[in-house]
Design an enzyme around this catalytic site. Sequence first.
Site, short mmCIF file in Angstrom:
data_model
loop_
_atom_site.label_atom_id
_atom_site.label_comp_id
_atom_site.label_asym_id
_atom_site.label_seq_id
_atom_site.Cartn_x
_atom_site.Cartn_y
_atom_site.Cartn_z
N SER A 188 0.91 -1.34 0.02
CA SER A 188 -0.04 0.11 -0.03
C SER A 188 1.01 1.20 -0.09
CB SER A 188 -0.91 0.00 1.22
OG SER A 188 -1.89 1.04 1.15
N ASP A 358 -10.32 -3.70 -5.02
CA ASP A 358 -9.31 -2.84 -4.44
C ASP A 358 -9.27 -1.56 -5.39
OD1 ASP A 358 -7.28 -1.32 -3.31
OD2 ASP A 358 -5.69 -2.79 -3.65
N HIS A 388 -8.01 -4.71 -0.79
CA HIS A 388 -6.95 -4.30 -0.27
C HIS A 388 -6.59 -4.56 1.01
CE1 HIS A 388 -4.12 -0.86 -0.24
NE2 HIS A 388 -4.18 -0.51 0.99
#
Length: 418
Positions: A188, A358, A388
């Site tokens: 991320s 995501d 995610h």
Amino acid sequence: MRLRLAGAVLLAAASYYVYLPLPSGVSEPWKLMLLDALIRGFMRASDVAHALGVCHRLHLLNRVVSWVEEVEPRSCSAVHVSDSSLGGVPARVFRPKAGRRLKRGVIYFHGGGWALGSARMRAYDSLCRKMAEDLDSVVMSVDYRLAPEAVFPDQYHDALAAARAFLSAPVLERHGIDPERLCVSGDSAGGNLAAAVAQELSSDDALPVKFKVQALIYPVLQALDFHTPSYQQNRAVPILYRPVMARFWLQYLGGDASLEPLLLANNHSSLEPLLLANNHSSLDQPAIGAGACSKLNWTALLPAERTERFRPATRETGSSRAMAAVPALLDVRAAPLLAELGALAAAPRAYVMTCEFDVLRDDGLMYVRRLRDAGVPVTSDHYEDGFHGCMAFAFAPVWSSVGRKSADNYVRWLDQNL
């Protein structure tokens, strides 16, 4: 009777709060719903605390994360774990107690929107232990500074300082790391830092030692288009909602929260190169240029099957306020997807993991395409049932099949390529 009725009402209210209409393909949806309900509750509590002036919302969220998730550096029979520093930046070090004399080396940057989390969180501690043991590698998980106290380029500078120290001869020799088998990785926001660090250091001719591979897990790579197909498709899919990602970007880049609606409407940028070329001198046009647009033109960078149901969000007039207030939106150190092909060509072999559900999926897929166009070997690992943050579900107490599968495949790729 009254107690039963009250219990039934409470249960119904809890079920209403927890339940979300998720896409049918999401892996083990009830686990995701339960975790998301907890996160939403904490976020709302933090917003109330912030509005009342008790503390900044991020401070409360990080206190909760620390209380729930952080673990002490506990060694085990296979791996020695200690808290140390790397280039002046705190880091947790995982070192196998046995194995080959010279070991692989991995530097890892955690996720959390450049504002939340730490290397001490249980999920990251477990992942780094797994890497250290399964790969016979020394893993250094970095605790870079966080928003709101730190804003760009602070987090980037911490990541870069830690990476330079990691590649230095004293650190490699002290920990018995093979200088030919080094990886930079992250998930991320940490994937963003890993990509930016890989770009910077791969082009530094003064460095005698460089990374052999980069491994990016659902990375966030740009903030010019919040209407990519994945942002449109997954705008309301947990754990990372579209408005939350825009908020993270503004917190990271030091932008005012009032700019969030401009970002979400793509009012801060236009993705139509001809429009920009024709109106570049207009004061109410965002000056990003056709060159930047081409680097995130998903109609050209993504496969047709991913784009056919979606249309770009372009505007004949836009607001230059966001670009003027947050110029780092165009800084390649913050948005690695905007790098020139020459900079990408020098980058190491890459692994990019993406998940169908995501908002950041297309950031990763566009980066895969741009790296390949630059001649970089890339493994694109996509999970049709993933969401995610799913790799955090590889470990107890919230493990799931996609979590375990993604973590195992990530480590397997490192084993075969590092």
